[in-house]
Design an enzyme around this catalytic site. Structure first.
Site, mmCIF file in Angstrom:
data_model
loop_
_atom_site.group_PDB
_atom_site.id
_atom_site.type_symbol
_atom_site.label_atom_id
_atom_site.label_comp_id
_atom_site.label_asym_id
_atom_site.label_seq_id
_atom_site.Cartn_x
_atom_site.Cartn_y
_atom_site.Cartn_z
ATOM 1 N N ARG A 58 0.818 -1.219 0.000
ATOM 2 C CA ARG A 58 0.000 0.000 0.000
ATOM 3 C C ARG A 58 0.849 1.265 0.000
ATOM 4 O O ARG A 58 0.409 2.315 -0.450
ATOM 5 C CB ARG A 58 -0.958 -0.003 1.202
ATOM 6 N N TYR A 112 -14.870 22.175 -10.933
ATOM 7 C CA TYR A 112 -15.312 20.876 -11.442
ATOM 8 C C TYR A 112 -16.442 20.339 -10.570
ATOM 9 O O TYR A 112 -16.351 20.380 -9.334
ATOM 10 C CB TYR A 112 -14.098 19.937 -11.395
ATOM 11 N N ASP A 184 -6.766 23.077 -8.666
ATOM 12 C CA ASP A 184 -6.933 22.010 -9.640
ATOM 13 C C ASP A 184 -6.276 22.512 -10.926
ATOM 14 O O ASP A 184 -6.797 23.389 -11.598
ATOM 15 C CB ASP A 184 -8.432 21.732 -9.834
ATOM 16 N N LYS A 209 -6.151 12.818 -17.476
ATOM 17 C CA LYS A 209 -6.244 13.654 -18.669
ATOM 18 C C LYS A 209 -4.903 13.663 -19.410
ATOM 19 O O LYS A 209 -4.556 12.701 -20.046
ATOM 20 C CB LYS A 209 -6.710 15.059 -18.285
HETATM 21 C C1 PLP Z 1 -11.589 15.015 -14.874
HETATM 22 C C2 PLP Z 1 -11.319 16.081 -13.907
HETATM 23 C C3 PLP Z 1 -11.109 15.792 -12.567
HETATM 24 C C4 PLP Z 1 -11.289 14.420 -11.986
HETATM 25 O O1 PLP Z 1 -10.448 13.460 -12.537
HETATM 26 P P1 PLP Z 1 -10.864 11.908 -12.571
HETATM 27 O O2 PLP Z 1 -9.559 11.236 -12.808
HETATM 28 O O3 PLP Z 1 -11.857 11.766 -13.681
HETATM 29 O O4 PLP Z 1 -11.457 11.565 -11.232
HETATM 30 C C5 PLP Z 1 -10.797 16.829 -11.723
HETATM 31 N N1 PLP Z 1 -10.703 18.098 -12.172
HETATM 32 C C6 PLP Z 1 -10.889 18.410 -13.465
HETATM 33 C C7 PLP Z 1 -10.767 19.820 -13.887
HETATM 34 C C8 PLP Z 1 -11.215 17.420 -14.375
HETATM 35 O O5 PLP Z 1 -11.452 17.737 -15.646
#
Ligand code: PLP
Length: 394
Positions: A58, A112, A184, A209
Site C-alpha cells: 500500500r 469541477y 486544480d 487527462k
Molecule cells: C476530470 C477532472 C477531474 C477528476 O479526474 P478523474 O480522474 O476523472 O477523477 C478533476 N478536475 C478536473 C478539472 C477534471 O477535468
C-alpha cells in the site's frame, strides 16, 4: 533542481537507476507483501520513515515512486508528490488533509462539479462550510475571508467556462492570513503553469487527462509546496489511498510524451477556436488565449501556453439543434473526460453548476477536446456540424 528545459526534464525525471535497473521506462513492480530476513529488520523498517523503502504494497513500489518523483520535478519548489486512484480522489484527499470541523472553505464557483459535490456532501456533514466565490474575484477574496476560513480552492481556467483566476493575488491574501491554497491544475499541467512556484500550497492534477494522455487509465496526483507534504501524506495513509503499479506505469509512459502532445493539442485547439470565432452560428468562443475570454490578461501574464480544451456558445438554437451538431460529427467522440489523443465534443450546461455567480449564454454550449487529428479535418467536420445546427435551428 536543475535548470534544464521542461521537455528535457520530462524525459528523465524520476528514472533513478535503483528503480529502473537500466530499463528505460521504469518497469511494473507489483506487490502486497514484502518479505524481511529477520524480525529485527521488519521492526526497524516499520519504526523508521518508510518513504521510498519497500515496506508494504500500500505504501507503493518504485513504479509509483518514480512517477510521483517525475511529477514533483516538474513543479519547481515542490516538497513532495503523491498519487491517487483518480483525480477526484486527489481533490478529496487534499481537502481532508487541511480541513477540520468548524472550518470554512472558499471554493471557486467554476470548479469541477464533483469537487462541488464533495464540498456539499461529506465536508458539509463534517461541519465544514463552503462559500463559493466568483472566479474573477482576484484580491477581492480578502472580503470573503473570516476567522474560520482555512482553505481557498482554485481551478484556473475553469474546465467548462474557462475564466482565468488571479492566482498570485489570491495567494498573497491567503499567505497574509495563514490560509492554505490549493488548485486544480488539470487543464494547464505544470508544463504550462507551475503553480507551486506561484506560492500555491497544493497543486492537484487529474492525471487521467494529459499525463496519461491515452484515455485508458484513471489517475490523480497532489504536489505539495514547502512544509505541506507531511499532513498530505498522513491523510493519504489514513485513508488507505493506493494507486495500482500498472496504472502508474502507464502514467509514466504517457508523461514522457506530454510536452510534444500538449504543443500539438494547444496549437490545433487555438486554430480551431479562432476559426469558430469567424462563424455566424457561434456567439462566443470560451478559450483563455483569445482576448475576449474573462481573465485573458492574466492568462498572458502567468501561463506558458494553452492546452486543448475549450468551449463555444451557439447563437440561439435549442437542445435538439445542439444535438444535431454533435451527433453527426465523424472525428469527435461523445463522452466525458479529455486529454487523450482523440477529439471529443460534449454538450454542457454551465449555469446548472453555479451558485455564487450567474452564467448566461446566447444559446447552448459545446465543449471540445481537440485531439491529435489533423486540425483541417476537424474544422471540416465542425463546419458540417454547424450547417446541421443552422438547419435544425431554422
Ligand atoms: C476530470 C477532472 C477531474 C477528476 O479526474 P478523474 O480522474 O476523472 O477523477 C478533476 N478536475 C478536473 C478539472 C477534471 O477535468
Amino acid at each position: 533542481m536543475s535548470d534544464e528545459k521542461d521537455a528535457t526534464r520530462i524525459v528523465s525525471a524520476g528514472r533513478r537507476p535503483e528503480w529502473t535497473q537500466g530499463i528505460v521506462n521504469p518497469p511494473v513492480w507489483r506487490a502486497s507483501t514484502i518479505l524481511y530476513d529477520l524480525v529485527a529488520e521488519l521492526r526497524a523498517r516499520g519504526a523508521g520513515d518508510t518513504h521510498h523503502k519497500l515496506f508494504y504494497g500500500r505504501r507503493g513500489t518504485p513504479t509509483q515512486w518514480s512517477l510521483a518523483e517525475a511529477l514533483n520535478e516538474l513543479e519547481p519548489g515542490a516538497e513532495g508528490t503523491l498519487l491517487y486512484p483518480s483525480g477526484v480522489a486527489a481533490v478529496t484527499t487534499a481537502l481532508l488533509a487541511v480541513l477540520e470541523p468548524g472550518d470554512e472553505l472558499l471554493l471557486v464557483d467554476s470548479a469541477y462539479d464533483p469537487t462541488r459535490n464533495f464540498a456539499n456532501g461529506l465536508l458539509k456533514r463534517m461541519g465544514i462550510t463552503t462559500r463559493y466565490y466568483d472566479p474573477l474575484i482576484g484580491a477581492g477574496i480578502a472580503e470573503l475571508c473570516s476567522e474560520r476560513t482555512r482553505a481557498i480552492f482554485l481551478e484556473s481556467p475553469g474546465s467548462l467556462t474557462f475564466e482565468v483566476q488571479d492566482i498570485p493575488a489570491i495567494v498573497a491574501v491567503a499567505k497574509q492570513r495563514g490560509i492554505t491554497t490549493m488548485i486544480d491544475n488539470t487543464w494547464a499541467t505544470p508544463l504550462l503553469l507551475p503553480t507551486i512556484a506561484l506560492g500555491v500550497d497544493y497543486s492537484i492534477l487529474a492525471c487521467t487527462k494529459y499525463i496519461v494522455g491515452h484515455s485508458d487509465v484513471m489517475l490523480g496526483s497532489v504536489t505539495a509546496g514547502p512544509g505541506q507534504y507531511g499532513r498530505l501524506r498522513s491523510m493519504t495513509y489514513q485513508l488507505g489511498q493506493h494507486t495500482s503499479p500498472d496504472d502508474a506505469w502507464l502514467g509514466a509512459r504517457g508523461l514522457r510524451t506530454m510536452a510534444v502532445r500538449l504543443r500539438q493539442h494547444g496549437a490545433a485547439a487555438l486554430q480551431i477556436a479562432r476559426w469558430l470565432e469567424t462563424r455566424p452560428e457561434v456567439a462566443r468562443v470560451l478559450h483563455p488565449a483569445l482576448p475576449g475570454c474573462p481573465g485573458h490578461a492574466l492568462f498572458v501574464r502567468d501561463f506558458k501556453g494553452a492546452s486543448g480544451l475549450f468551449s463555444f456558445v451557439l447563437n440561439g438554437g435549442d437542445e435538439a439543434a445542439r444535438a444535431a451538431l454533435i451527433d453527426g460529427l465523424a472525428h469527435f467522440g461523445i463522452g466525458f473526460s479529455w486529454g487523450g489523443y482523440e477529439s471529443l465534443a460534449l454538450p454542457i450546461d454551465p449555469q446548472r453548476h453555479r451558485s455564487a455567480t450567474r452564467w448566461e449564454a446566447e444559446g447552448p454550449v459545446v465543449r471540445l477536446q481537440i485531439g491529435l487529428e489533423d486540425p483541417d479535418d476537424l474544422i471540416a467536420d465542425l463546419a458540417a456540424g454547424l450547417d446541421r445546427f443552422a438547419a435544425a435551428r431554422g
